[in-house]
Design an enzyme around this catalytic site. Structure first.
Site, PDB file in Angstrom:
ATOM      1  N   ARG A 267      -7.261 -20.695  -1.885  1.00 36.68           N
ATOM      2  CA  ARG A 267      -6.164 -20.519  -0.939  1.00 36.68           C
ATOM      3  C   ARG A 267      -5.032 -21.522  -1.158  1.00 36.68           C
ATOM      4  O   ARG A 267      -5.267 -22.732  -1.193  1.00 36.68           O
ATOM      5  CB  ARG A 267      -6.706 -20.646   0.490  1.00 36.68           C
ATOM      6  CG  ARG A 267      -5.688 -20.326   1.560  1.00 36.68           C
ATOM      7  CD  ARG A 267      -6.342 -20.257   2.936  1.00 36.68           C
ATOM      8  NE  ARG A 267      -5.374 -19.882   3.953  1.00 36.68           N
ATOM      9  CZ  ARG A 267      -4.553 -20.754   4.554  1.00 36.68           C
ATOM     10  NH1 ARG A 267      -4.624 -22.036   4.262  1.00 36.68           N
ATOM     11  NH2 ARG A 267      -3.692 -20.340   5.461  1.00 36.68           N
TER      12      ARG A 267
ATOM     13  N   LEU B 250      11.233   1.242   6.919  1.00 39.80           N
ATOM     14  CA  LEU B 250      10.674   1.755   5.675  1.00 39.80           C
ATOM     15  C   LEU B 250      11.394   3.062   5.341  1.00 39.80           C
ATOM     16  O   LEU B 250      11.560   3.918   6.214  1.00 39.80           O
ATOM     17  CB  LEU B 250       9.176   2.023   5.844  1.00 39.80           C
ATOM     18  CG  LEU B 250       8.479   2.449   4.558  1.00 39.80           C
ATOM     19  CD1 LEU B 250       8.313   1.253   3.618  1.00 39.80           C
ATOM     20  CD2 LEU B 250       7.123   3.067   4.846  1.00 39.80           C
TER      21      LEU B 250
ATOM     22  N   LYS C 156       6.538  -1.991   1.765  1.00 40.21           N
ATOM     23  CA  LYS C 156       5.380  -1.432   2.479  1.00 40.21           C
ATOM     24  C   LYS C 156       4.195  -2.391   2.335  1.00 40.21           C
ATOM     25  O   LYS C 156       3.288  -2.165   1.523  1.00 40.21           O
ATOM     26  CB  LYS C 156       5.071  -0.042   1.924  1.00 40.21           C
ATOM     27  CG  LYS C 156       4.179   0.780   2.824  1.00 40.21           C
ATOM     28  CD  LYS C 156       4.249   2.237   2.431  1.00 40.21           C
ATOM     29  CE  LYS C 156       3.190   3.062   3.112  1.00 40.21           C
ATOM     30  NZ  LYS C 156       3.288   3.092   4.567  1.00 40.21           N
TER      31      LYS C 156
ATOM     32  N   ARG D 177       7.914   4.208  -4.849  1.00 38.99           N
ATOM     33  CA  ARG D 177       7.994   3.205  -3.770  1.00 38.99           C
ATOM     34  C   ARG D 177       6.960   2.104  -3.963  1.00 38.99           C
ATOM     35  O   ARG D 177       7.241   0.935  -3.704  1.00 38.99           O
ATOM     36  CB  ARG D 177       7.840   3.876  -2.406  1.00 38.99           C
ATOM     37  CG  ARG D 177       8.142   2.918  -1.255  1.00 38.99           C
ATOM     38  CD  ARG D 177       8.157   3.609   0.082  1.00 38.99           C
ATOM     39  NE  ARG D 177       6.865   4.186   0.401  1.00 38.99           N
ATOM     40  CZ  ARG D 177       6.628   4.961   1.460  1.00 38.99           C
ATOM     41  NH1 ARG D 177       7.601   5.238   2.304  1.00 38.99           N
ATOM     42  NH2 ARG D 177       5.431   5.449   1.692  1.00 38.99           N
TER      43      ARG D 177
ATOM     44  N   GLU E 251      12.310   2.342  14.065  1.00 40.23           N
ATOM     45  CA  GLU E 251      11.471   3.437  13.563  1.00 40.23           C
ATOM     46  C   GLU E 251      10.190   3.454  14.378  1.00 40.23           C
ATOM     47  O   GLU E 251      10.021   2.670  15.313  1.00 40.23           O
ATOM     48  CB  GLU E 251      11.171   3.245  12.072  1.00 40.23           C
ATOM     49  CG  GLU E 251      10.423   1.954  11.762  1.00 40.23           C
ATOM     50  CD  GLU E 251      10.181   1.719  10.277  1.00 40.23           C
ATOM     51  OE1 GLU E 251      10.000   2.689   9.531  1.00 40.23           O
ATOM     52  OE2 GLU E 251      10.154   0.530   9.876  1.00 40.23           O
TER      53      GLU E 251
ATOM     54  N   TYR F 129       0.826  -1.202   0.000  1.00 44.82           N
ATOM     55  CA  TYR F 129       0.000   0.000   0.000  1.00 44.82           C
ATOM     56  C   TYR F 129       0.865   1.259   0.000  1.00 44.82           C
ATOM     57  O   TYR F 129       2.086   1.181   0.194  1.00 44.82           O
ATOM     58  CB  TYR F 129      -0.962   0.007   1.193  1.00 44.82           C
ATOM     59  CG  TYR F 129      -0.325   0.292   2.545  1.00 44.82           C
ATOM     60  CD1 TYR F 129       0.481  -0.646   3.178  1.00 44.82           C
ATOM     61  CD2 TYR F 129      -0.516   1.523   3.172  1.00 44.82           C
ATOM     62  CE1 TYR F 129       1.066  -0.362   4.408  1.00 44.82           C
ATOM     63  CE2 TYR F 129       0.061   1.807   4.405  1.00 44.82           C
ATOM     64  CZ  TYR F 129       0.851   0.858   5.018  1.00 44.82           C
ATOM     65  OH  TYR F 129       1.429   1.134   6.228  1.00 44.82           O
TER      66      TYR F 129
HETATM   67  N1  PMP Z   1       7.741   3.725   8.752  1.00 45.93           N
HETATM   68  C1  PMP Z   1       6.612   3.012   8.771  1.00 45.93           C
HETATM   69  C2  PMP Z   1       6.638   1.650   9.393  1.00 45.93           C
HETATM   70  C3  PMP Z   1       5.414   3.533   8.226  1.00 45.93           C
HETATM   71  O1  PMP Z   1       4.287   2.803   8.242  1.00 45.93           O
HETATM   72  C4  PMP Z   1       5.421   4.844   7.691  1.00 45.93           C
HETATM   73  C5  PMP Z   1       4.165   5.467   7.169  1.00 45.93           C
HETATM   74  N2  PMP Z   1       3.752   4.916   5.989  1.00 45.93           N
HETATM   75  C6  PMP Z   1       6.635   5.546   7.682  1.00 45.93           C
HETATM   76  C7  PMP Z   1       7.774   4.967   8.219  1.00 45.93           C
HETATM   77  C8  PMP Z   1       6.719   6.929   7.076  1.00 45.93           C
HETATM   78  O2  PMP Z   1       6.685   6.840   5.673  1.00 45.93           O
HETATM   79  P1  PMP Z   1       6.144   8.054   4.793  1.00 45.93           P
HETATM   80  O3  PMP Z   1       6.952   9.244   5.170  1.00 45.93           O
HETATM   81  O4  PMP Z   1       6.382   7.619   3.402  1.00 45.93           O
HETATM   82  O5  PMP Z   1       4.693   8.197   5.127  1.00 45.93           O
END
Ligand code: PMP
Length: 288
Positions: A100, A208, A150, A52, A183, A33
């Site tokens: 499945r 991410l 993601k 991305r 993070e 997503y």
């Molecule tokens: N890390 C994670 C685990 C996230 O879910 C997000 C939000 N999507 C971010 C970092 C920040 O990413 P972005 O700046 O692209 O929203």
């Protein structure tokens, strides 16, 4: 106003916006997503979000469901139908539906499922909350080894945010087995350390690579602000001068408390507020 959701080529009323019971996104979390900010009738950093999305799909070998121009049309039409001027647009692509089966190697003929949802946000309210700052709770990182993709496998993030909520915190800062912050549950983590250096963890498979993080790095370069990309511990973060998170929906959000420890004097930091207020000067803003 009835909200409208895009599902596989159709714009449907929210209550009828459904995907198949055997969708692999539903059964296996086999889906990716993106969330993109909508601000003043502009899509913010669309190119980086689409880059991305295509990368996430490529890493999982999910076929690209449509070209960039088609994505652009779907996002804009969903935003238009929901009359969003400030808010966000959410895109999801799963590998599709079939009986499945764990293996995906035979699923060569699958048609990806595509969903797009647009949502309004109260910008004034978000801005007022940001000036106060948020508390975060440190929680062990229990996710998998490819956090650079993601995916919709968000159960660890959901559970971490629930734990944060228990102590009145808005976000969880996840830490690895050595005590280093990876993070946030849905954001990237930054500090201004005790020596006054701006620090964030280097992008790797453990985090991410946030689009907001990347755009903020552009801002730092423009303004000649030094960034040190290194891991920092929860203990170091608690002793930091400033702390903040970045994400497409919360932008640069000051962190004023980690667990029981106030950060700095307990108020949002000067650099943090400066970066927040200048963020959109470097972000790409595409007309809707
Ligand atoms: N890390 C994670 C685990 C996230 O879910 C997000 C939000 N999507 C971010 C970092 C920040 O990413 P972005 O700046 O692209 O929203």
């Amino acid at each position: 106003m009835t909200r409208t959701v895009y599902v596989n080529g159709q714009y449907l009323p929210w209550g009828q916006a459904a995907v198949h019971a055997e969708d692999r996104g539903f059964q296996f979390g086999d889906a990716v997503y993106e969330v993109c900010e909508v601000r003043d009738g502009h899509l913010i950093d669309e190119t980086r979000h689409m880059d991305r999305l295509e990368r996430s799909l490529g890493e999982l070998k999910i076929p690209l469901p449509m070209a960039r121009t088609a994505w652009a049309r779907v996002m804009r039409e969903t935003i238009r139908r929901n009359r969003v001027r400030d808010g966000s647009v959410y895109l999801q692509v799963s590998r599709g539906a079939r009986p499945r089966d764990f293996l995906i190697s035979d699923a060569v003929d699958m048609v990806p499922t595509v969903v797009c949802v647009a949502r309004s946000a109260n910008r004034a309210k978000l801005e007022a909350a940001a000036i106060v700052g948020i508390g975060v709770r440190s929680v062990p990182d229990m996710r998998w080894g490819r956090c650079d993709i993601k995916t919709v496998m968000l159960l660890p993030a959901t559970m971490a945010k629930e734990q944060a909520k228990e102590i009145g915190a808005k976000e969880a800062w996840l830490f690895d087995e050595k005590g280093f912050v990876t993070e946030g549950a849905s954001s990237n983590a930054w500090i201004v350390d005790s020596a006054g250096k701006l620090v964030t963890r280097p992008a790797s498979t453990e985090i991410l690579r946030g689009v907001t993080r990347t755009t903020l790095i552009d801002l730092l370069k423009r303004d000649g602000i030094e960034l040190v990309e290194r891991a920092f511990t929860v203990a170091e973060a608690k002793a930091a001068r400033e702390a903040f998170t970045t994400s497409a929906t919360a932008l640069v959000t000051p962190v004023v408390r980690i667990d029981d420890s106030a950060i700095g004097n307990g108020a949002p930091g000067m650099l943090t507020l400066k970066l927040r207020s200048h963020f959109h000067e470097v972000a790409e803003a595409a007309a809707l």
